[in-house]
Design a protein around this motif. Structure first.
Motif, PDB file in Angstrom:
ATOM      1  N   MET A   1      -1.052  -5.163  11.136  1.00 46.46           N
ATOM      2  CA  MET A   1      -0.673  -4.692   9.799  1.00 46.46           C
ATOM      3  C   MET A   1      -1.617  -3.581   9.340  1.00 46.46           C
ATOM      4  N   ILE A   2      -1.067  -2.575   8.682  1.00 52.41           N
ATOM      5  CA  ILE A   2      -1.855  -1.428   8.236  1.00 52.41           C
ATOM      6  C   ILE A   2      -2.636  -1.752   6.963  1.00 52.41           C
ATOM      7  N   HIS A   3      -2.013  -2.519   6.064  1.00 54.30           N
ATOM      8  CA  HIS A   3      -2.594  -2.750   4.736  1.00 54.30           C
ATOM      9  C   HIS A   3      -3.016  -4.214   4.560  1.00 54.30           C
ATOM     10  N   LYS A   4      -3.576  -4.757   5.617  1.00 60.16           N
ATOM     11  CA  LYS A   4      -3.949  -6.177   5.637  1.00 60.16           C
ATOM     12  C   LYS A   4      -4.913  -6.533   4.511  1.00 60.16           C
ATOM     13  N   ASP A   5      -5.922  -5.709   4.295  1.00 54.19           N
ATOM     14  CA  ASP A   5      -6.938  -6.011   3.273  1.00 54.19           C
ATOM     15  C   ASP A   5      -6.339  -6.031   1.877  1.00 54.19           C
ATOM     16  N   LEU A   6      -5.440  -5.096   1.597  1.00 51.26           N
ATOM     17  CA  LEU A   6      -4.791  -5.048   0.288  1.00 51.26           C
ATOM     18  C   LEU A   6      -3.881  -6.259   0.086  1.00 51.26           C
ATOM     19  N   ILE A   7      -3.173  -6.630   1.131  1.00 48.34           N
ATOM     20  CA  ILE A   7      -2.250  -7.766   1.033  1.00 48.34           C
ATOM     21  C   ILE A   7      -3.017  -9.072   0.797  1.00 48.34           C
ATOM     22  N   LYS A   8      -4.198  -9.190   1.365  1.00 48.84           N
ATOM     23  CA  LYS A   8      -5.026 -10.389   1.168  1.00 48.84           C
ATOM     24  C   LYS A   8      -5.382 -10.605  -0.299  1.00 48.84           C
ATOM     25  N   LYS A   9      -5.458  -9.533  -1.055  1.00 50.20           N
ATOM     26  CA  LYS A   9      -5.828  -9.628  -2.470  1.00 50.20           C
ATOM     27  C   LYS A   9      -4.650 -10.030  -3.363  1.00 50.20           C
TER      28      LYS A   9
ATOM     29  N   ILE B   1       1.989  -3.117  -9.001  1.00 50.00           N
ATOM     30  CA  ILE B   1       0.968  -4.153  -9.249  1.00 50.00           C
ATOM     31  C   ILE B   1      -0.239  -3.409  -9.803  1.00 50.00           C
ATOM     32  N   GLU B   2      -0.318  -3.366 -11.095  1.00 46.23           N
ATOM     33  CA  GLU B   2      -1.290  -2.515 -11.775  1.00 46.23           C
ATOM     34  C   GLU B   2      -2.725  -2.865 -11.402  1.00 46.23           C
ATOM     35  N   ARG B   3      -3.038  -4.150 -11.323  1.00 48.52           N
ATOM     36  CA  ARG B   3      -4.432  -4.550 -11.086  1.00 48.52           C
ATOM     37  C   ARG B   3      -4.940  -4.133  -9.706  1.00 48.52           C
ATOM     38  N   LEU B   4      -4.018  -3.889  -8.764  1.00 47.02           N
ATOM     39  CA  LEU B   4      -4.418  -3.489  -7.420  1.00 47.02           C
ATOM     40  C   LEU B   4      -4.130  -2.009  -7.138  1.00 47.02           C
ATOM     41  N   GLY B   5      -3.684  -1.295  -8.157  1.00 51.10           N
ATOM     42  CA  GLY B   5      -3.418   0.132  -7.991  1.00 51.10           C
ATOM     43  C   GLY B   5      -2.184   0.447  -7.171  1.00 51.10           C
ATOM     44  N   VAL B   6      -1.271  -0.522  -7.083  1.00 52.68           N
ATOM     45  CA  VAL B   6      -0.002  -0.281  -6.375  1.00 52.68           C
ATOM     46  C   VAL B   6       1.005   0.237  -7.390  1.00 52.68           C
ATOM     47  N   ASN B   7       1.443   1.466  -7.219  1.00 54.65           N
ATOM     48  CA  ASN B   7       2.320   2.110  -8.190  1.00 54.65           C
ATOM     49  C   ASN B   7       3.799   1.935  -7.840  1.00 54.65           C
ATOM     50  N   SER B   8       4.641   2.107  -8.839  1.00 54.44           N
ATOM     51  CA  SER B   8       6.082   2.178  -8.599  1.00 54.44           C
ATOM     52  C   SER B   8       6.404   3.518  -7.953  1.00 54.44           C
ATOM     53  N   ILE B   9       7.433   3.530  -7.129  1.00 58.23           N
ATOM     54  CA  ILE B   9       7.962   4.802  -6.635  1.00 58.23           C
ATOM     55  C   ILE B   9       9.416   4.911  -7.050  1.00 58.23           C
TER      56      ILE B   9
ATOM     57  N   ASN C   1      11.452   0.900  18.132  1.00 60.44           N
ATOM     58  CA  ASN C   1      10.067   0.854  17.634  1.00 60.44           C
ATOM     59  C   ASN C   1       9.940   1.434  16.230  1.00 60.44           C
ATOM     60  N   TYR C   2      10.919   1.127  15.394  1.00 61.29           N
ATOM     61  CA  TYR C   2      10.925   1.622  14.018  1.00 61.29           C
ATOM     62  C   TYR C   2       9.898   0.877  13.175  1.00 61.29           C
ATOM     63  N   LYS C   3       9.013   1.628  12.526  1.00 61.04           N
ATOM     64  CA  LYS C   3       7.946   1.028  11.709  1.00 61.04           C
ATOM     65  C   LYS C   3       8.199   1.189  10.211  1.00 61.04           C
ATOM     66  N   GLY C   4       9.297   1.838   9.864  1.00 53.45           N
ATOM     67  CA  GLY C   4       9.540   2.162   8.467  1.00 53.45           C
ATOM     68  C   GLY C   4      10.152   1.024   7.676  1.00 53.45           C
ATOM     69  N   CYS C   5      10.729   1.401   6.550  1.00 54.17           N
ATOM     70  CA  CYS C   5      11.216   0.449   5.555  1.00 54.17           C
ATOM     71  C   CYS C   5      12.744   0.424   5.554  1.00 54.17           C
ATOM     72  N   VAL C   6      13.320  -0.772   5.387  1.00 53.71           N
ATOM     73  CA  VAL C   6      14.764  -0.912   5.236  1.00 53.71           C
ATOM     74  C   VAL C   6      15.064  -1.284   3.789  1.00 53.71           C
ATOM     75  N   ILE C   7      15.974  -0.540   3.181  1.00 55.54           N
ATOM     76  CA  ILE C   7      16.337  -0.719   1.769  1.00 55.54           C
ATOM     77  C   ILE C   7      17.819  -1.050   1.707  1.00 55.54           C
TER      78      ILE C   7
ATOM     79  N   LEU D   1       6.556  -1.915   3.264  1.00 54.88           N
ATOM     80  CA  LEU D   1       6.894  -1.317   1.975  1.00 54.88           C
ATOM     81  C   LEU D   1       5.686  -0.597   1.377  1.00 54.88           C
ATOM     82  N   LEU D   2       4.508  -1.203   1.503  1.00 52.62           N
ATOM     83  CA  LEU D   2       3.288  -0.551   1.003  1.00 52.62           C
ATOM     84  C   LEU D   2       3.054   0.783   1.696  1.00 52.62           C
ATOM     85  N   GLU D   3       3.356   0.831   2.980  1.00 61.12           N
ATOM     86  CA  GLU D   3       3.186   2.087   3.707  1.00 61.12           C
ATOM     87  C   GLU D   3       4.100   3.166   3.119  1.00 61.12           C
TER      88      GLU D   3
END
Length: 804
Positions: A1-9, A30-38, A221-227, A280-282
């Protein structure tokens, strides 16, 4: 995982919250962790960021943006570099409007001409569609934001698209309906994919493990997001397990709670959620730069000029009898047809763009050099007959040297969510053409529509120019081709059959029940017409020029094909040379020829150029259903270079060593597929192809209606109230069409009539949840008072929950 440390929080609740929208167009933050809406916005051919608040859904007017030609139009340019340039401009405008994800391009195949949203798709050929899409994606993503290719996959029919089950064999799925997506993933490197509404062989696409995991994640080997497509989630947990990260729009936390409970109960592991959150975080963190950049306005005039250039290169000259075009400067023209006054320049539905500038034909004559003696509408736009209009048009036509007749399909005929009823253009337009041709035979028709139409009237015109849907500058671009300022270079990205009955899917498209069967298999478009030897009106890849080109000196080696191209005419022009490949073995059924490469090249008059078209990993492959892999058959292959699929100029052969795979088929059980005559394949033969029994294709009228049944099925409901509602909907649709409110009537069919019951909850942004929907279903199934009581109780619970 790329954002393992952030997800742990993150808490479990925070992680689950990211899996659905904040409103109709934004992801949660998630305002407290600096994750913004897109912000996500429609944008296959222009950014449609709604001018209304993001908590409102609908086809509201967007903030002004450049309306580029639609994908169906640009595909006729066969110019990958231009596709990338369009993507760059789309990306620039997305940045200006603070859009992180552009919902496009659309790359489904044009399986049938009647699909209502064909204007939003590139081609009947997966190679051409994939290459054009990859260009768009590279251009959009060059700005640090994301494209979102759609609709993944086999979404080739608009009616009942949220409930229909597509039955297709594995080889056809891979070779025809997934190849464009494969190119978009591997070459375009798209960061996001939108899942389609429909089921694939009994399972909704965003829940289909074979599609989402085996193919998309593991093989590609798709690493992106499915919406999800908006309101396209059925079983949220099944979707999450399959790797569908983001459900849109918001469900007001209802499906977030489903995810939390599934993890707490042990139904799924938290790691499944963590993997989805990571992807999704990526997407969020790699596209949020749009908010950090200073606001910059895009150059409206410059973008308008670009869209004109795109339209000019995408216009197709289909007929030019007696060299009536380009128009001579001393010719007086009569301009006739409603589309000349009010240009038909884009499709209808969620992709509607509010253009920054809009050119109309009548405003552009002064600069074109064409001498217009006047204008008459000639016909009512939406089909109503008028002898007066025809008479006035004929009087004007008598005074002219040439008639420019603007005809085509209107905005309520080609529309998202509905399929066309026929391949014909409105009868009142044909009546006008017949009348005009009697008083003046010099008719040049300018056609505007996003898909193939029948043309039994073609012998009544000397010239035929197809502008498709040319965007906000399309009208001016057409005049520049008519005048000769631009030499037309577009070629058709789809075949034009003579009659709708000639199409391979004729017997298996307009079904009104549960499923649609792809009995024609791999034989769609030119693959069918060429193999089954069916005459067509205009073949795939066809288009005329004001100059001529000669092909010579073909050389084939292991790397590709080399040949010479001479402009043998007297003006400069661009030619689209196409490479088709045909396998000479008869052990595995194949189309007679398949597009495997193309090049568009500019050549001055009298000039000769050496052209190279390389082979790639898709040139000789076929999908083997026994080995479940791509294989190459050991055989001799014809390498064909042509000006269209039906105009092959050069032929050579090459022997390719095969991969030694076992043969996948019993030839005796698949005679139609080995002959290519697949327009009416029997059930037993189709079952031999798909390897299982064909599922029952009709609705079960005896069962109570459920979440995935449509509002249309209320005609079979046990509850009298539901039957009454059904009749009211049908009456409203009829009445609105009768009084001329056709767009509103279409919205009723698209947004209500063909909507599955779960869509009521999924599309209302949490205003009505699934528990309340249970009450509605009780009413529908004959338990009126019990259902009404349940609905009121659940509505009260929701209100109390919001207060608390």
């Amino acid at each position: 995982m790329i954002h393992k440390d952030l997800i742990k929080k993150m808490t479990l609740e925070e992680k689950a919250s990211l899996m659905s929208g904040k409103d109709f167009w934004q992801t949660k933050d998630i305002e407290r962790l600096g994750v913004n809406s897109i912000f996500l916005s429609d944008g296959p051919h222009g950014i449609r960021k709604q001018a209304v608040a993001a908590d409102q859904l609908g086809l509201n007017e967007g903030i002004p943006a450049t309306c580029f030609p639609t994908a169906a139009t640009v595909a006729n340019s066969w110019n990958e570099e231009m596709g990338e340039k369009i993507g760059e401009y789309l990306g620039e405008e997305a940045i200006a409007q603070k859009v992180n994800v552009v919902l496009g391009p659309g790359i489904n195949m044009k399986r049938n001409p009647l699909c209502g949203i064909n204007f939003e798709y590139f081609s009947e050929d997966p190679y051409l569609a994939g290459k054009m899409a990859a260009g768009y994606i590279r251009g959009i993503q060059s700005h640090g934001i994301s494209a979102c290719v759609k609709h993944f996959c086999v979404n080739n029919k608009e009616e009942r698209r949220m409930a229909i089950d597509t039955i297709v064999d594995e080889r056809t799925l891979r070779e025809i309906y997934l190849t464009a997506f494969e190119i978009a993933v591997k070459e375009g490197k798209t960061k996001a994919i939108m899942s389609s509404y429909n089921m694939l062989n009994g399972t909704y696409t965003n829940e289909n493990m074979h599609l989402m995991q085996d193919i998309l994640r593991e093989e590609w080997n798709y690493k992106g997001c499915v919406i999800t497509d908006w309101g396209g989630s059925n079983d949220r947990i099944a979707g999450l397990v399959a790797g569908n990260e983001l459900e849109m729009p918001t469900t007001a936390g209802e499906t977030d709670e489903e995810i939390i409970q599934a993890i707490k109960s042990g139904k799924i592991k938290e790691q499944v959620l963590d993997d989805c959150v990571d992807r999704l975080l990526e997407l969020i963190l790699t596209t949020e730069e749009v908010y950090k950049k200073p606001h910059m306005e895009f150059d409206v005039e410059k973008h308008h000029r670009v869209t004109q250039k795109v339209a000019e290169e995408s216009i197709v000259l289909l007929k030019n009898e007696e060299n009536i075009l380009p128009l001579k400067y001393d010719k007086k023209v009569a301009v006739i047809g409603d589309f000349a006054k009010e240009a038909r320049y884009q499709g209808a539905g969620s992709s509607i763009v509010n253009p920054t500038i809009l050119d109309h034909t009548l405003d552009c004559f002064d600069e074109s050099g064409i001498v217009s003696i006047g204008y008459e509408s000639g016909f009512e736009r939406y089909g109503k007959k008028s002898k007066k209009k025809i008479d006035r048009a004929c009087e004007l036509a008598k005074q002219a040297d040439v008639i420019l007749l603007y005809i085509g399909l209107d905005e309520v005929t080609e529309v998202e969510g509905m399929d066309r009823k026929s391949m014909k253009i409105p009868e009142n337009q044909i009546d006008l053409l017949n009348a005009l041709q009697k008083v003046n035979p010099n008719v040049v028709a300018i056609l505007s529509c996003g898909s193939a139409v029948e043309m039994p009237w073609i012998d009544k015109v000397k010239g035929l120019l197809h502008g498709y849907l040319g965007g906000q500058a399309g009208a001016r671009a057409i005049l520049r081709v008519l005048s000769g300022d631009v030499n037309p270079s577009g070629k058709l990205a789809e075949t034009y059959p003579i009659h709708y009955e000639d199409t391979p899917s004729f017997y298996n498209f307009q079904d009104k029940e549960v499923s649609v069967e792809y009995r024609e298999g791999i034989y769609i478009g030119y693959r069918y017409y060429d193999t089954a030897d069916i005459d067509v009106l205009f073949p795939f890849g066809y288009g005329l020029s004001y100059t001529t080109f000669e092909y010579s000196d073909i050389e084939v080696n292991k790397e590709g094909v080399i040949f010479k191209l001479l402009n043998s005419g007297n003006i400069a022009g661009m030619e689209i040379a196409q490479m088709y490949v045909g396998c000479r073995s008869e052990e595995v059924f194949r189309p007679q020829k398949e597009l495997k490469g193309f090049v568009k090249i500019f050549i001055n008059a009298g000039e000769s150029k050496t052209v190279t078209i390389p082979f790639d990993d898709k040139t000789f492959r076929y999908f083997n259903v026994k080995t479940n892999k791509w294989e190459i058959e050991a055989a001799e292959y014809k390498i064909m270079i042509g000006a269209s699929s039906d105009d092959i100029r050069l032929v050579d052969t090459i022997f390719m060593e095969g991969t030694g795979a076992q043969l996948p088929y019993d030839k005796d059980k698949l005679p139609s597929y080995y002959s290519g005559k697949v327009n009416n394949v029997g059930t037993e033969e189709f079952e031999n192809l798909i390897g299982c029994k064909v599922p029952v294709s009709t609705w079960d009228r005896t069962k109570p209606l459920g979440y995935n049944d449509t509002i249309a099925q209320c005609q079979y409901a046990k509850g009298l109230f539901a039957k009454l509602v059904f009749r009211i909907i049908v009456f409203l649709h009829w009445f609105l069409r009768k009084i001329g409110k056709r767009s509103t009537a279409n919205i009723i069919m698209m947004s209500i009539y063909h909507l599955p019951f779960r869509g009521i909850a999924r599309m209302t942004g949490g205003a009505l949840n699934m528990k309340m929907l249970d009450g509605i279903l009780m009413i529908v199934n004959g338990h009126f008072f019990k259902g009404l009581n349940h609905l009121i109780k659940e509505k009260s619970k929701m209100a109390k929950g919001k207060k608390s």
